[in-house]
Motif scaffolding. Structure first.
Motif, PDB file in Angstrom:
ATOM      1  N   LYS A 119       4.252  -5.699  -3.727  1.00  0.00           N
ATOM      2  CA  LYS A 119       4.871  -5.020  -4.631  1.00  0.00           C
ATOM      3  C   LYS A 119       4.360  -3.712  -5.328  1.00  0.00           C
ATOM      4  O   LYS A 119       5.200  -2.672  -5.327  1.00  0.00           O
ATOM      5  N   SER A 120       3.177  -4.028  -5.906  1.00  0.00           N
ATOM      6  CA  SER A 120       2.402  -2.826  -6.395  1.00  0.00           C
ATOM      7  C   SER A 120       2.165  -1.734  -5.310  1.00  0.00           C
ATOM      8  O   SER A 120       2.249  -0.616  -5.740  1.00  0.00           O
ATOM      9  N   LEU A 121       1.745  -2.194  -4.205  1.00  0.00           N
ATOM     10  CA  LEU A 121       1.660  -1.006  -2.964  1.00  0.00           C
ATOM     11  C   LEU A 121       2.953  -0.285  -2.852  1.00  0.00           C
ATOM     12  O   LEU A 121       3.068   0.966  -2.833  1.00  0.00           O
ATOM     13  N   CYS A 122       4.404  -0.866  -2.770  1.00  0.00           N
ATOM     14  CA  CYS A 122       5.372  -0.142  -2.806  1.00  0.00           C
ATOM     15  C   CYS A 122       5.531   0.602  -3.865  1.00  0.00           C
ATOM     16  O   CYS A 122       6.114   1.965  -3.760  1.00  0.00           O
ATOM     17  N   LYS A 123       5.443   0.296  -4.921  1.00  0.00           N
ATOM     18  CA  LYS A 123       5.460   1.222  -6.357  1.00  0.00           C
ATOM     19  C   LYS A 123       4.356   2.486  -6.324  1.00  0.00           C
ATOM     20  O   LYS A 123       4.986   3.569  -6.632  1.00  0.00           O
ATOM     21  N   TRP A 124       3.447   2.087  -5.834  1.00  0.00           N
ATOM     22  CA  TRP A 124       2.304   3.298  -5.773  1.00  0.00           C
ATOM     23  C   TRP A 124       2.624   4.265  -4.685  1.00  0.00           C
ATOM     24  O   TRP A 124       2.572   5.564  -5.061  1.00  0.00           O
ATOM     25  N   LEU A 125       3.211   3.804  -3.501  1.00  0.00           N
ATOM     26  CA  LEU A 125       3.817   4.694  -2.276  1.00  0.00           C
ATOM     27  C   LEU A 125       4.945   5.522  -2.950  1.00  0.00           C
ATOM     28  O   LEU A 125       4.951   6.881  -2.842  1.00  0.00           O
ATOM     29  N   LYS A 126       6.010   4.835  -3.604  1.00  0.00           N
ATOM     30  CA  LYS A 126       6.804   5.541  -4.233  1.00  0.00           C
ATOM     31  C   LYS A 126       6.627   6.704  -5.143  1.00  0.00           C
ATOM     32  O   LYS A 126       7.112   7.773  -5.054  1.00  0.00           O
ATOM     33  N   GLU A 127       5.493   6.497  -5.874  1.00  0.00           N
ATOM     34  CA  GLU A 127       5.186   7.505  -6.825  1.00  0.00           C
ATOM     35  C   GLU A 127       4.501   8.760  -6.338  1.00  0.00           C
ATOM     36  O   GLU A 127       4.599   9.842  -6.697  1.00  0.00           O
ATOM     37  N   GLU A 128       4.122   8.471  -5.134  1.00  0.00           N
ATOM     38  CA  GLU A 128       3.521   9.475  -4.264  1.00  0.00           C
ATOM     39  C   GLU A 128       4.351  10.223  -3.502  1.00  0.00           C
ATOM     40  O   GLU A 128       3.773  11.064  -2.644  1.00  0.00           O
ATOM     41  N   GLY A 129       5.657   9.800  -3.456  1.00  0.00           N
ATOM     42  CA  GLY A 129       6.737  10.538  -2.759  1.00  0.00           C
ATOM     43  C   GLY A 129       6.647  10.107  -1.166  1.00  0.00           C
ATOM     44  O   GLY A 129       7.067  10.498  -0.312  1.00  0.00           O
ATOM     45  N   SER A 130       6.061   8.642  -1.016  1.00  0.00           N
ATOM     46  CA  SER A 130       5.842   8.306   0.253  1.00  0.00           C
ATOM     47  C   SER A 130       6.920   7.122   0.641  1.00  0.00           C
ATOM     48  O   SER A 130       6.684   6.047  -0.123  1.00  0.00           O
ATOM     49  N   THR A 131       7.996   7.359   1.117  1.00  0.00           N
ATOM     50  CA  THR A 131       9.108   6.452   1.447  1.00  0.00           C
ATOM     51  C   THR A 131       9.051   5.951   2.956  1.00  0.00           C
ATOM     52  O   THR A 131       8.449   6.393   3.833  1.00  0.00           O
ATOM     53  N   TYR A 132       9.955   4.724   3.100  1.00  0.00           N
ATOM     54  CA  TYR A 132      10.263   4.460   4.470  1.00  0.00           C
ATOM     55  C   TYR A 132      10.656   5.478   5.433  1.00  0.00           C
ATOM     56  O   TYR A 132      10.395   5.231   6.847  1.00  0.00           O
ATOM     57  N   GLU A 133      11.203   6.320   4.949  1.00  0.00           N
ATOM     58  CA  GLU A 133      12.003   7.479   5.770  1.00  0.00           C
ATOM     59  C   GLU A 133      10.962   8.515   6.334  1.00  0.00           C
ATOM     60  O   GLU A 133      11.193   9.036   7.302  1.00  0.00           O
ATOM     61  N   ASN A 134       9.939   8.677   5.837  1.00  0.00           N
ATOM     62  CA  ASN A 134       8.891   9.733   6.018  1.00  0.00           C
ATOM     63  C   ASN A 134       7.149   9.391   6.071  1.00  0.00           C
ATOM     64  O   ASN A 134       6.492   9.931   6.292  1.00  0.00           O
ATOM     65  N   THR A 135       7.247   7.860   6.346  1.00  0.00           N
ATOM     66  CA  THR A 135       5.819   7.299   6.275  1.00  0.00           C
ATOM     67  C   THR A 135       5.765   6.454   7.382  1.00  0.00           C
ATOM     68  O   THR A 135       6.610   5.851   8.030  1.00  0.00           O
ATOM     69  N   LEU A 136       4.472   6.588   8.056  1.00  0.00           N
ATOM     70  CA  LEU A 136       4.107   5.581   9.091  1.00  0.00           C
ATOM     71  C   LEU A 136       2.907   4.691   8.607  1.00  0.00           C
ATOM     72  O   LEU A 136       1.987   5.217   8.080  1.00  0.00           O
ATOM     73  N   VAL A 137       3.196   3.357   8.711  1.00  0.00           N
ATOM     74  CA  VAL A 137       2.007   2.480   8.072  1.00  0.00           C
ATOM     75  C   VAL A 137       1.240   1.979   9.368  1.00  0.00           C
ATOM     76  O   VAL A 137       2.064   1.540  10.224  1.00  0.00           O
ATOM     77  N   CYS A 138       0.015   1.974   9.124  1.00  0.00           N
ATOM     78  CA  CYS A 138      -0.591   1.458  10.375  1.00  0.00           C
ATOM     79  C   CYS A 138      -1.744   0.310   9.907  1.00  0.00           C
ATOM     80  O   CYS A 138      -2.426   0.546   9.005  1.00  0.00           O
ATOM     81  N   LEU A 139      -1.798  -0.619  10.775  1.00  0.00           N
ATOM     82  CA  LEU A 139      -2.865  -1.634  10.208  1.00  0.00           C
ATOM     83  C   LEU A 139      -3.480  -2.357  11.579  1.00  0.00           C
ATOM     84  O   LEU A 139      -2.732  -2.368  12.655  1.00  0.00           O
TER      85      LEU A 139
END
Length: 333
Positions: A43-63
């Protein structure tokens, strides 16, 4: 043109994970943070990404594929519609080239860079249905029980030839354990049958696969689980490569002329299951037996011919599923 603007690389461990975001596709604009590998951390990761303007619409997550350690992250981010790319660690390492130094932050950054560099080839993760997850767990448990039973019986048999008295004592104390394992295996088989019958799509795929001569229940379930109901591969050849039954040429110029051989990077479990299917289909009367006898008579290596049969089995299974038809053996007129 790719729809992705930001790229997230996640390096997962048991207790925590490191995340690096490459903003606006610029490697110099990368930021890093570390989170606990639990719901609160994600949840903290999602909040951190949102603060940086990184959303599910424009972000590719790789692991990297890390099994159970990355499952929580994958499930949570998938539920929020993030595009996730789960990649083999060896593929990421080899694509980056020669590197010096290693820590969790650097690894996360390298994963993010890999995603950005290869975004056009990204294979977006499609989560398996709940019923497939159930099958995976039961098949894994079945495999452990079969291995344990075989180990106990093998040890008893080996002792019998050298120390008969000790073998009797060993067999006495293992008898109830072996019986319990066999009872559990029977219950697992029943549960697997119930799961297959309860799901229409699963039942259909199972029926089409097992209609191919030599292909049994266990092999079919392995294929269904490892390929996410045959959705992970577009062509039979791709699946055959994954199973390690496609030979590749090894030549270079005039000096290097190696024989064609299969690649060592393959799913060994599927390869083993397909090998047993190939042996079974060769023993049965039919076109595979005729093919095997003909090729061996021509002087072909027996293992080469068996590998060809494994390859043909995959193509037949895929054809049956693609055409939604049971396999029909064509007899020579």
């Amino acid at each position: 043109m790719s729809k992705f603007k930001h790229f997230v690389g996640i390096d997962v461990s048991k207790e925590y994970f490191d995340a690096v975001v490459i903003l606006d596709g610029t490697k110099e604009k990368s930021i890093h943070s570390q989170f606990a590998n639990d719901y609160k951390g994600i949840k903290s990761l999602c909040k951190w990404l949102k603060e940086e303007g990184s959303t599910y619409e424009n972000t590719l997550v790789c692991l990297e594929h890390t099994g159970m350690y990355g499952k929580l992250i994958i499930n949570y981010l998938t539920s929020f519609k993030f595009d996730i790319w789960v990649e083999m660690s060896l593929k990421i390492i080899r694509s980056i080239g020669l590197q010096r130094g290693k820590n969790d932050k650097i690894d996360a950054e390298r994963i993010a860079y890999y995603a950005m560099k290869n975004q056009e080839e990204a294979q977006i993760y499609e989560p398996p249905r709940k019923v497939i997850e159930q099958l995976k767990k039961l098949i894994s448990l079945r495999e452990h029980l079969v291995t344990t039973r075989a180990m106990l019986l093998r040890n008893s048999k080996e002792l019998k030839g050298f120390e008969p008295e000790l073998s009797k004592i060993y067999a006495k104390f293992c008898k109830s354990t072996v019986k319990g394992l066999e009872a559990d295996l029977k219950n697992i088989e029943k549960e697997l049958d119930n799961i297959i019958k309860s799901d229409e799509n699963l039942s259909n795929v199972y029926e089409k696969s097992t209609s191919v001569t030599g292909v049994g229940k266990v092999t079919t379930l392995y294929l269904i689980c490892y390929t996410n109901e045959f959705k992970m591969y577009e062509t039979p050849r791709q699946l055959a490569c994954y199973c390690g039954v496609v030979p590749f040429e090894y030549t270079s110029g005039k000096s290097i002329k190696g024989r064609s051989r299969v690649h060592y990077m393959a799913n060994k479990k599927l390869k083993k299951q397909l090998h047993m299917c190939a042996i079974s289909s060769i023993r049965a009367k039919g076109d595979f037996k005729d093919y095997y006898d003909r090729k061996v008579a021509e002087g072909k290596n027996k293992m080469l011919v068996i590998n060809n049969v494994r390859n043909k089995l995959i193509h037949r299974i895929c054809a049956c599923i693609r055409n939604n038809k049971n396999y029909e053996l064509r007899l020579a007129s």
